[in-house]
Write a protein that holds these residues in place. Sequence first.
Motif, PDB file in Angstrom:
ATOM      1  N   GLN A 193      30.456  41.882  45.833  1.00  0.00           N
ATOM      2  CA  GLN A 193      31.262  43.087  45.691  1.00  0.00           C
ATOM      3  C   GLN A 193      32.603  42.773  45.029  1.00  0.00           C
ATOM      4  N   ALA A 194      33.184  41.630  45.376  1.00  0.00           N
ATOM      5  CA  ALA A 194      34.455  41.231  44.779  1.00  0.00           C
ATOM      6  C   ALA A 194      34.285  40.946  43.285  1.00  0.00           C
ATOM      7  N   MET A 195      33.181  40.303  42.918  1.00  0.00           N
ATOM      8  CA  MET A 195      32.907  40.045  41.506  1.00  0.00           C
ATOM      9  C   MET A 195      32.761  41.360  40.733  1.00  0.00           C
ATOM     10  N   ARG A 200      35.154  45.446  37.021  1.00  0.00           N
ATOM     11  CA  ARG A 200      35.557  46.835  36.735  1.00  0.00           C
ATOM     12  C   ARG A 200      37.045  46.946  36.437  1.00  0.00           C
ATOM     13  N   THR A 201      37.862  46.143  37.121  1.00  0.00           N
ATOM     14  CA  THR A 201      39.316  46.275  37.015  1.00  0.00           C
ATOM     15  C   THR A 201      39.947  45.293  36.040  1.00  0.00           C
ATOM     16  N   GLY A 202      39.176  44.285  35.609  1.00  0.00           N
ATOM     17  CA  GLY A 202      39.728  43.271  34.719  1.00  0.00           C
ATOM     18  C   GLY A 202      40.536  42.218  35.442  1.00  0.00           C
ATOM     19  N   LEU A 211      39.600  36.680  44.440  1.00  0.00           N
ATOM     20  CA  LEU A 211      38.776  37.838  44.076  1.00  0.00           C
ATOM     21  C   LEU A 211      38.457  38.667  45.310  1.00  0.00           C
ATOM     22  N   VAL A 212      38.070  37.975  46.395  1.00  0.00           N
ATOM     23  CA  VAL A 212      37.737  38.675  47.631  1.00  0.00           C
ATOM     24  C   VAL A 212      38.979  39.335  48.215  1.00  0.00           C
TER      25      VAL A 212
END
Length: 249
Positions: A193-195, A200-202, A211-212
Amino acid sequence: MYCPDFSRVEEAGQQRGSVCAIIVAGGTGSRFGNPGGKQLVEIAGRPMLSWTIEAFDRTHTIGHIVVVCPEERCAEYRARAVEPCGFETPITFADAGMTRQDSTHAGLVAAPEGCAYVAIHDGARPLIRPETIDAAVQALCADADLDGVVCGQPAIDTLKIADPMGLIDSTPDRSQFWCVQTPQVFRIDALRQAMDFAARTGFVGTDDASLVEEAGGLVRCIEAPRDNLKVTVPEDLPLVEAIMQMRRN
């Protein structure tokens, strides 16, 4: 130091087959200065990468290992760092991406079905101990509220905040700072989900935990040995080799 208690791993529902190690060995080693990279540089008579893989092979918790490396070097890495060593844990390979984040994603895609947790580790940290890996997995399994666990140590040096010219602006309270290492262990769904969120957000993180964190996940630091060093520049090699030789004697 967070010490492993393997009975608690079992109580948490942990099974060896549900934890996959992703060893990221896709860098070019530009700071190391070796045209062939650093993963196959010999330490105590063996390629550095083989020592890293061995630590995960000797754990109580890891059931599969994915080595992420440049596609054109996969056969070489397998022939020199895997096949001569007789590892018992299944090992597969994935093609490295353009960035560390891309390479982690490639390893995540290559994780086998049924995997509930992933332990991300730098291929250039050959001094990692099996018990440290197991302790990190245990810490995550034992706390249902956590999305990840990161190995490291509380900062012991005085820290300064300085401008681009090096002029000091302030001295923060170091009790809030940790120097982090790998492995970094995550629930696989949380990292996926973090990836997706980062894509999506760059967002580009400096490590996998960031990331998490950016996606709203809860990550905990646990203390690990300070000798879990990363080989980054040539002067790191003699120290790592000395520690490895000392362990073997």
